[in-house]
Design a protein around this motif. Sequence first.
Motif, short mmCIF file in Angstrom:
data_model
loop_
_atom_site.label_atom_id
_atom_site.label_comp_id
_atom_site.label_asym_id
_atom_site.label_seq_id
_atom_site.Cartn_x
_atom_site.Cartn_y
_atom_site.Cartn_z
N GLY A 1 0.77 -1.28 0.01
CA GLY A 1 0.00 -0.31 0.09
C GLY A 1 0.78 1.19 0.14
O GLY A 1 0.60 2.12 0.72
N GLY B 1 3.38 2.21 1.43
CA GLY B 1 4.20 2.48 2.53
C GLY B 1 3.08 2.39 3.79
O GLY B 1 3.43 2.72 5.09
N MET B 2 1.98 1.83 3.78
CA MET B 2 1.02 1.67 4.57
C MET B 2 1.43 0.72 5.68
O MET B 2 1.60 0.75 6.82
CB MET B 2 -0.33 1.38 4.22
CG MET B 2 -1.07 2.63 4.00
SD MET B 2 -2.90 2.29 3.50
CE MET B 2 -2.81 0.82 2.78
N ARG C 1 -8.97 12.28 -1.69
CA ARG C 1 -9.56 11.49 -2.79
C ARG C 1 -11.19 11.81 -2.58
O ARG C 1 -12.03 11.71 -3.54
CB ARG C 1 -9.53 9.94 -2.46
CG ARG C 1 -10.34 9.02 -3.01
CD ARG C 1 -9.69 7.61 -3.26
NE ARG C 1 -10.34 6.69 -4.04
CZ ARG C 1 -11.43 5.46 -3.39
NH1 ARG C 1 -11.15 5.74 -2.28
NH2 ARG C 1 -12.03 5.13 -4.02
N LEU D 1 -2.14 7.20 -2.19
CA LEU D 1 -2.01 5.83 -2.58
C LEU D 1 -2.24 5.62 -4.01
O LEU D 1 -1.59 5.22 -4.97
CB LEU D 1 -2.77 4.89 -1.80
CG LEU D 1 -2.45 3.46 -1.77
CD1 LEU D 1 -1.05 2.98 -1.81
CD2 LEU D 1 -3.16 2.67 -0.95
N GLY E 1 -5.93 13.31 6.73
CA GLY E 1 -4.54 12.63 6.70
C GLY E 1 -4.75 11.08 7.20
O GLY E 1 -4.06 10.19 7.68
N ALA E 2 -5.79 10.40 6.12
CA ALA E 2 -5.87 9.07 6.38
C ALA E 2 -4.77 8.38 5.83
O ALA E 2 -3.87 8.92 4.94
CB ALA E 2 -7.22 8.54 5.33
N THR E 3 -4.05 7.28 6.20
CA THR E 3 -3.06 6.63 5.76
C THR E 3 -3.01 6.73 4.35
O THR E 3 -1.67 6.77 3.74
CB THR E 3 -2.84 5.16 6.31
OG1 THR E 3 -3.54 5.10 7.29
CG2 THR E 3 -1.59 4.66 6.18
N GLN E 4 -3.92 6.40 3.58
CA GLN E 4 -3.88 6.37 2.13
C GLN E 4 -3.42 7.69 1.61
O GLN E 4 -2.82 7.84 0.36
CB GLN E 4 -5.10 5.84 1.38
CG GLN E 4 -5.63 4.27 1.87
CD GLN E 4 -6.29 4.56 3.15
OE1 GLN E 4 -6.57 5.67 3.67
NE2 GLN E 4 -6.74 3.23 3.55
N TRP F 1 -1.80 10.01 3.47
CA TRP F 1 -0.24 10.10 4.07
C TRP F 1 0.75 9.79 3.51
O TRP F 1 1.96 10.24 3.01
CB TRP F 1 -0.53 9.78 5.42
CG TRP F 1 0.79 9.91 6.35
CD1 TRP F 1 1.59 8.71 6.74
CD2 TRP F 1 1.57 11.03 6.72
NE1 TRP F 1 2.89 9.38 7.22
CE2 TRP F 1 2.70 10.49 7.37
CE3 TRP F 1 1.32 12.44 6.62
CZ2 TRP F 1 3.60 11.49 7.79
CZ3 TRP F 1 2.28 13.26 7.07
CH2 TRP F 1 3.42 13.01 7.88
N MET G 1 4.01 12.00 2.68
CA MET G 1 4.96 12.16 3.67
C MET G 1 6.42 12.30 3.53
O MET G 1 7.15 12.75 4.23
CB MET G 1 4.73 10.63 4.34
CG MET G 1 5.29 9.47 3.70
SD MET G 1 5.07 7.83 4.25
CE MET G 1 5.57 6.72 3.19
N PRO H 1 -5.07 13.29 12.32
CA PRO H 1 -3.71 12.54 12.14
C PRO H 1 -2.68 13.69 11.27
O PRO H 1 -1.62 13.63 11.93
CB PRO H 1 -4.16 11.59 11.46
CG PRO H 1 -5.60 10.92 11.57
CD PRO H 1 -6.28 12.51 11.87
N VAL I 1 -2.61 16.78 11.33
CA VAL I 1 -2.34 17.81 12.25
C VAL I 1 -1.35 17.31 13.06
O VAL I 1 -0.27 17.91 13.27
CB VAL I 1 -3.32 18.44 12.86
CG1 VAL I 1 -3.14 19.53 14.11
CG2 VAL I 1 -4.61 19.03 12.10
N ARG I 2 -1.17 16.30 13.48
CA ARG I 2 -0.37 15.73 14.51
C ARG I 2 0.79 15.32 13.95
O ARG I 2 2.17 15.52 14.44
CB ARG I 2 -0.93 14.29 15.21
CG ARG I 2 -2.21 14.65 15.97
CD ARG I 2 -2.54 13.37 16.65
NE ARG I 2 -1.87 13.54 17.96
CZ ARG I 2 -2.29 13.55 19.15
NH1 ARG I 2 -3.47 13.90 19.30
NH2 ARG I 2 -1.42 13.28 20.15
N ARG I 3 0.79 14.82 12.75
CA ARG I 3 2.14 14.17 11.86
C ARG I 3 2.70 15.46 11.04
O ARG I 3 4.00 15.24 10.52
CB ARG I 3 1.59 13.52 10.83
CG ARG I 3 1.40 12.03 11.53
CD ARG I 3 0.97 11.25 10.63
NE ARG I 3 1.26 9.54 10.70
CZ ARG I 3 0.84 8.51 9.95
NH1 ARG I 3 -0.05 8.85 9.12
NH2 ARG I 3 0.95 7.48 10.22
#
Lengths: 309, 254
Positions: free
Chosen positions: A122, A124-125, A222, A238, A255-258, A260, A264, A279, A281-283
């Motif tokens: 994925g 990098g997921m 997306r 992704l 900032g869903a993983t897909q 991010w 990143m 997420p 905002v935190r990352r």
Amino acid sequence: MILTVLDDSPAALDVLAFAQSLGQPVEAVTFGGGDPDDLAKRGVSTLHRITSDELADYAPAASGEALLRLIEQVRPDGVLAVSSDRVTEAMAHAATLARLPLATNCVEVTTGDPWLLTRVRGGGMLLEEAELTADVALLTIAQGVSGEIGAGPVASCEVREFTPELTATQARVVERTSRGSGMTLATAPVIVSGGRGVGSADGYAVLEELAKRLGGVVGCSRVATNNGWRPHSDQVGLTGTKVTPELYLACGISGATQHWVGCMDSKVIMAVNTDPEAPLVRRANYAVIGDVHEVLPAIVKEIDSRSKT
Amino acid sequence: MEVLVCVKRVPAPGAKVPLTDDQTEIDTRYLGHTIGPHEECAVEEAVRIVKAHGGSATVLAVGPAAADEQLRYAIAMGADRGVLVDVGDAELDPEATAAAISHAVGDTRYDLVLFGTESADASHYQVGIRVASALGVPIVGGIKGLELDTAVDDGAVSLRREVADGVEVYRLPLPAAAAVKEGLNLPRYPSMPGRLKAKKARIDVVPYTPEPGGLRKVRLRQPNDDREEAIVLGHGADAAPAVVDVLTQIGVIA
Ligand SMILES: Cc1cc2nc3c(=O)[nH]c(=O)nc-3n(C[C@H](O)[C@H](O)[C@H](O)COP(=O)(O)OP(=O)(O)OC[C@H]3O[C@@H](n4cnc5c(N)ncnc54)[C@H](O)[C@@H]3O)c2cc1C
Ligand SMILES: Nc1ncnc2c1ncn2[C@@H]1O[C@H](COP(=O)(O)O)[C@@H](O)[C@H]1O
């Protein structure tokens, strides 16, 4: 011996160094191209150059067939390829014809029986640890790996032309248009990106304004594409484009993983979001807590007022 | 036009991707399942092709019995029927998956077989190529534009994809295969009548015992994320001066 499948990208040199760090002699193969003097400096004494008229209009299956014929001839223990779309496709065709397994997007490799690998899923997921059992280990190497050049320079690198007979030539390019010179997501130094929080297609006007002032382009999540607010060519992530700008300004994107994994590797990430717990905002490196439609106009105004003075 | 679309049941991961305790699977208790975005576009394309040219669209999944859910979703989008190759819960490697698909297709002739360029969970980039080879049809991947030409004998398909320096177009005689990418089209949401039809639709279940391939998953692991917490520059419009200071400092404003 390990055979590395290289192209003209900078990532190819990382793959070469990575292969050399495995502690076996390394040879190189290209579909045309490859600089023997440079390869000699990097300790590679043999460059196999696949040349065939059949491959002039890139034919995916034929490229795989050509690669397999070379593998059968030089009999490496493993084949490590760059993970560009084209080379991955050729490797998959080679593996298919040979009835061999293929592990794509590897980041860690230990040779042996079986080979032990870590591969990226994925984009990098997640990372997958896997075992590969095969007569010849076929791998593509994910971007961003590196290794220490294991070999000192050699006096010269011998070029061996390889021209196999090819049968799988049905799928070939019949038409080609080159890209205009305009800035794209992949090349822009600044990306002002908007997600659901932008609220509407019209809402992107202020992102366009800011992107213009920062010499960048607009991107999106997306959700924005699925809502028809932006074309898919603007999508970061992704299943969109992976971007690496100097600045990625994420506006109203959770900032869903897909998402991010697509942004990143940006040098600096700044998030504008009403939710301090989002997420992204935190990352991010920097964050502004607030409504896109209050924060962005204020930034545009501040830039304009400073440029006047 | 007989079109086959291969779809995979995958976890629908959100902001975090939790793992099961033994670290071999994504923990889907709170997430549910889906089909990948590329495959959604493949289903959408098949539905449009059948609408324009007649024939039927079949969706096929290799997976556990629960993949029935994903097949019915595709039928709700407009596909005509589903085939479930029931291999149980274990994750198959690409060789085994391709063998299962080829087995289920058997002698059925499809004019066009569609895949995603990569599966959303495993990203092997190869199942389509392996199946196309077994079926003896040409395939191109990364496709973002597809045009059928039924005027010529037996038909042909033009496939367009973006490459580093532009766009390239392939023209394949039918039967052919393509592995497609999101952006090919904008997939529809299933309609209410579509969902009702899907509930009643027939799904053919093909039992199959896979042979293991040469690539074996041992476990999954989270990538490390060693980023520090963000520096909050402020709230609302008041943050603008601090933002512009940072933009200047990192050199994106002259
Ligand atoms: C296999 C797969 C592939 C995918 N590929 C991609 C991909 O390539 N790219 C991608 O982006 N997604 C991708 N997704 C989707 C992804 O999981 C998320 O659904 C999507 O990224 C969410 O978009 P979003 O952040 O815009 O929306 P949301 O998650 O809904 O977030 C909206 C954010 O906006 C904030 N907000 C709301 N109003 C305001 C306001 N007025 N001002 C400021 N902030 C506000 C909210 O606090 C929230 O954080 C993929 C999903 C799957 C399953
Ligand atoms: N279990 C499966 N069932 C049906 N189709 C699959 C399966 N796994 C992969 N595919 C198809 O093959 C494509 C490429 O998958 P992969 O090679 O895993 O990246 C996917 O997008 C699907 O179209």
